[in-house]
Write a protein that holds these residues in place. Structure first.
Motif, mmCIF file in Angstrom:
data_model
loop_
_atom_site.group_PDB
_atom_site.id
_atom_site.type_symbol
_atom_site.label_atom_id
_atom_site.label_comp_id
_atom_site.label_asym_id
_atom_site.label_seq_id
_atom_site.Cartn_x
_atom_site.Cartn_y
_atom_site.Cartn_z
ATOM 1 N N PHE A 110 -3.230 4.701 18.887
ATOM 2 C CA PHE A 110 -3.764 5.019 17.950
ATOM 3 C C PHE A 110 -4.878 3.525 17.494
ATOM 4 N N ARG A 111 -4.989 2.682 18.370
ATOM 5 C CA ARG A 111 -5.518 1.402 18.720
ATOM 6 C C ARG A 111 -7.233 1.759 18.816
ATOM 7 N N GLY A 112 -8.291 1.218 17.886
ATOM 8 C CA GLY A 112 -9.221 2.041 17.799
ATOM 9 C C GLY A 112 -9.607 3.565 17.622
ATOM 10 N N ARG A 113 -9.227 4.234 17.524
ATOM 11 C CA ARG A 113 -9.361 6.158 17.253
ATOM 12 C C ARG A 113 -9.358 6.650 15.808
ATOM 13 N N LEU A 114 -9.070 5.144 14.874
ATOM 14 C CA LEU A 114 -8.819 5.658 13.502
ATOM 15 C C LEU A 114 -10.197 4.746 12.542
ATOM 16 N N LEU A 115 -11.649 5.317 12.546
ATOM 17 C CA LEU A 115 -11.932 4.401 12.576
ATOM 18 C C LEU A 115 -12.932 4.583 11.163
ATOM 19 N N PRO A 116 -13.980 3.378 10.788
ATOM 20 C CA PRO A 116 -13.705 2.779 10.306
ATOM 21 C C PRO A 116 -12.308 1.686 10.297
ATOM 22 N N GLU A 117 -11.267 1.098 11.191
ATOM 23 C CA GLU A 117 -10.383 -0.014 10.812
ATOM 24 C C GLU A 117 -10.326 -0.562 9.706
ATOM 25 N N ARG A 118 -8.958 -1.567 8.949
ATOM 26 C CA ARG A 118 -8.709 -1.783 7.605
ATOM 27 C C ARG A 118 -8.536 -2.733 8.225
ATOM 28 N N THR A 119 -8.715 -4.183 7.553
ATOM 29 C CA THR A 119 -7.715 -5.305 8.299
ATOM 30 C C THR A 119 -6.935 -6.052 6.254
ATOM 31 N N PHE A 120 -6.027 -6.142 6.498
ATOM 32 C CA PHE A 120 -5.713 -6.701 5.509
ATOM 33 C C PHE A 120 -5.228 -8.148 5.218
ATOM 34 N N GLN A 121 -5.176 -9.263 4.659
ATOM 35 C CA GLN A 121 -5.246 -11.374 4.893
ATOM 36 C C GLN A 121 -3.755 -10.908 4.833
ATOM 37 N N GLY A 122 -3.506 -10.602 4.400
ATOM 38 C CA GLY A 122 -1.361 -10.953 4.350
ATOM 39 C C GLY A 122 -1.438 -10.465 2.396
ATOM 40 N N SER A 123 -0.191 -11.308 1.863
ATOM 41 C CA SER A 123 0.223 -11.720 1.113
ATOM 42 C C SER A 123 1.913 -12.280 1.354
ATOM 43 N N GLU A 124 2.062 -13.779 1.270
ATOM 44 C CA GLU A 124 3.049 -13.983 1.769
ATOM 45 C C GLU A 124 4.257 -13.916 0.702
ATOM 46 N N PRO A 125 3.877 -14.046 -1.084
ATOM 47 C CA PRO A 125 4.530 -14.158 -1.829
ATOM 48 C C PRO A 125 5.541 -12.357 -1.668
ATOM 49 N N SER A 126 5.099 -11.200 -1.269
ATOM 50 C CA SER A 126 5.118 -10.470 -1.244
ATOM 51 C C SER A 126 5.725 -9.895 0.018
ATOM 52 N N ARG A 127 6.459 -11.476 1.565
ATOM 53 C CA ARG A 127 6.366 -10.924 2.124
ATOM 54 C C ARG A 127 6.094 -9.355 3.118
ATOM 55 N N TYR A 128 4.285 -9.083 3.221
ATOM 56 C CA TYR A 128 2.895 -8.840 4.255
ATOM 57 C C TYR A 128 2.708 -9.327 4.530
ATOM 58 N N ASN A 129 2.766 -9.836 5.820
ATOM 59 C CA ASN A 129 2.118 -10.175 6.973
ATOM 60 C C ASN A 129 1.122 -9.105 7.067
ATOM 61 N N PRO A 130 0.118 -10.072 7.169
ATOM 62 C CA PRO A 130 -1.682 -9.259 7.850
ATOM 63 C C PRO A 130 -1.595 -8.858 8.908
ATOM 64 N N THR A 131 -2.891 -7.726 8.875
ATOM 65 C CA THR A 131 -2.801 -6.916 9.471
ATOM 66 C C THR A 131 -4.092 -6.334 9.684
ATOM 67 N N SER A 132 -5.027 -6.808 11.630
ATOM 68 C CA SER A 132 -6.564 -6.520 11.544
ATOM 69 C C SER A 132 -6.234 -4.537 11.763
ATOM 70 N N GLU A 133 -5.611 -3.913 11.714
ATOM 71 C CA GLU A 133 -5.239 -2.463 12.233
ATOM 72 C C GLU A 133 -4.755 -1.458 11.438
ATOM 73 N N ALA A 134 -4.643 -1.454 10.342
ATOM 74 C CA ALA A 134 -4.221 -1.349 9.639
ATOM 75 C C ALA A 134 -3.714 0.888 9.153
ATOM 76 N N HIS A 135 -4.892 0.848 9.731
ATOM 77 C CA HIS A 135 -4.853 3.037 9.556
ATOM 78 C C HIS A 135 -4.156 2.572 10.823
ATOM 79 N N ALA A 136 -4.420 1.732 12.022
ATOM 80 C CA ALA A 136 -3.532 2.353 13.522
ATOM 81 C C ALA A 136 -1.825 2.303 13.218
ATOM 82 N N GLN A 137 -2.077 1.544 12.871
ATOM 83 C CA GLN A 137 0.174 1.044 12.181
ATOM 84 C C GLN A 137 0.232 2.127 11.736
ATOM 85 N N PHE A 138 -0.486 2.944 10.409
ATOM 86 C CA PHE A 138 0.343 3.555 8.838
ATOM 87 C C PHE A 138 0.340 4.602 10.381
#
Length: 490
Positions: A255-283
């Motif tokens: 899925f990498r590079g297929r679902l554009l524009p890709e979405r970046t998430f900076q992360g939220s340490e209190p919520s224990r959500y690590n960052p990702t530069s490819e949220a669409h591909a990950q989902f």
């Protein structure tokens, strides 16, 4: 209300005379439109789609709540959130413990289920079923009187606490195995993971992925099941909940590079959500991974000759989220409905729901029968011919809808309340009353499924009638207070 079987025992094929098995797969935060058989176009879910072609696809299925713990409580107790004890994601985090260089909580979990109320796995265990739960519990904290080992579960592996489940590469998972001699739930430390940090760049080196570990334990348990012993398997898988992280394998790479524009998430340490530069591909890859796991379950049932005598269900615990970088608007998660997780609008509570039971449910069928999670306890008991006793329960069995045999009992209305967003919902036929901060609105779901047009001013008498339903169904809860609508005089 006492629940007993409403149908004569359904004749089973000669090769499978044992009471029916049930496998209930409930994923986490999947929206109504997140499967290709419900309209998703960005990726496909061929195994779950095949489940729909071999069984029944439900189009008016509802979660017990717009969030995790109370939705599970409705399933487990057979009560809606105006009656059941657990009506929100109330957390219990206490103490500290060290795992490598990582500090974690010593006691974790959610508000416990009422120990005086018999829950679904207890009913099945008492009736002679083997019971198991793999995934998220969220029905009590560690050390409380409501953990899987104390509530009718023979085998458990996963997360006691749903907050811990925010990490897909956690420090530990929980286990209880009656067959292996465990006397209580214990923690299995993930030794490879704790060599690396819980957050930041070093987290990328963690290798023990909980979604795969939980599925492997579920498959191991399923391999041990035989045709002469009925079983109830509750697979509360955590995919595709945030955080949006998984192994960097061929599935993600596809899925990498297929679902554009890709979405970046900076992360939220209190919520224990690590960052990702490819949220669409990950989902996309996470749901595809889940679909593959469902396919493996289906294949194993076939290989063991258990498929014909097993009721196999796939659903989600509530509507889609936008946490951890998830993008519901890109994927159109909620399909034709308004609202996301935490909302009592349709998008927060209407869910995909598929049931397969060969020789009993017509393949490729579809039903628009409205029902909610609190109807599943009486339905499961009906399938297994278990007398659930006096309850009290709010649910009605939907077995007649599934099989086409007998007359389907109907609710006067369905009911939800959720204190975090201060929302209440009542569905009666095609009418939906939505109360937010005490203010009632009225929608016609047949004509306006997106809930765009408030008709309260046009139908004041109907609003008054539906508001009285709120007072019929609501019992006060000091733990989960909510604003009730004002009852207007005639």
């Amino acid at each position: 209300m006492k629940l007993t079987a409403i149908l004569p025992f359904l004749a089973l094929p000669a090769v499978a005379q044992q009471r029916p098995n049930i496998i209930y797969i409930m994923c986490d935060d999947m929206g109504y439109g997140d499967l290709s058989c419900y309209g998703q176009r960005h990726f496909s879910t061929p195994n779950i789609d095949r489940l729909a072609t071999e069984g029944m696809r439900m189009t008016s299925a509802y979660a017990g709540s717009p969030v995790s713990a109370p939705s599970r409580a409705a399933l487990m107790t057979g009560q809606h959130t105006g009656h059941t004890l657990v009506r929100g994601n109330r957390e219990h985090w206490q103490g500290r413990v060290q795992y490598g260089d990582n500090v974690d909580y010593a006691i974790v979990g959610q508000e416990p289920y009422d120990t005086a109320h018999v829950i679904l796995p207890e009913l099945f265990q008492r009736a002679g079923y083997t019971t198991a739960l793999f995934g998220k519990w969220a029905g009590g904290y560690e050390g409380s009187p409501s953990t899987p080992d104390k509530r009718g579960i023979d085998e458990f592996y996963g997360y006691i606490c749903q907050f811990q489940a925010h990490l897909y590469f956690p420090n530990f998972l929980n286990r209880y195995s009656r067959s292996q001699g465990d006397t209580a739930v214990v923690r299995e430390v993930l030794e490879d993971n704790i060599q690396h940090a819980m957050y930041g760049d070093d987290y990328n080196h963690r290798s023990q992925y909980s979604a795969d570990l939980i599925h492997q334990r579920a498959m191991d348990w399923l391999r041990q099941q035989e045709a002469d012993q009925p079983f109830l398997g509750i697979f509360t898988y955590t995919l595709p909940h945030a955080e949006l992280r998984q192994p960097d394998d061929s599935l993600l790479q596809s899925f990498r590079g297929r679902l554009l524009p890709e979405r970046t998430f900076q992360g939220s340490e209190p919520s224990r959500y690590n960052p990702t530069s490819e949220a669409h591909a990950q989902f996309s890859a996470m749901i595809t991974r889940l679909d593959a796991q469902v396919g493996e379950i289906m294949q194993l049932l076939d290989e063991k000759g258990l498929a014909e005598n097993t009721v196999l269900i796939f659903t989600s615990d509530n509507g889609p989220h936008e946490e951890g970088g998830a993008d519901p608007y890109y994927f159109n998660h909620d399909g034709k409905f308004r609202g996301l997780k935490r909302s009592a609008h349709e998008g927060g509570i209407r869910i995909p729901f598929i049931v397969r039971w060969p020789n009993h449910i017509r393949a490729g069928s579809e039903s628009d029968q409205p029902f909610a999670f609190y109807d599943l306890l009486p339905t499961f008991c009906d399938i297994a011919q278990i007398d659930a006793g006096d309850g009290p329960y709010d649910g009605l069995s939907i077995l007649p809808t599934l099989t086409g045999i007998g007359t389907q009992p109907q609710h006067d209305h369905l009911y939800w309340e959720f204190h975090e967003t201060d929302m209440i919902a009542v569905r009666q036929g095609d009418w939906k009353l939505l109360v937010e901060h005490g203010q009632p609105r009225l929608y016609n779901l047949a004509e306006d499924p997106h809930e765009d047009h408030d008709l309260a001013a046009q139908y004041p008498e109907l609003v008054r009638i539906l508001v009285t339903k709120v007072y019929e169904d609501h019992t006060d809860s000091p733990l989960f207070p909510i604003t009730l609508p004002q009852v207007k005089s005639e």
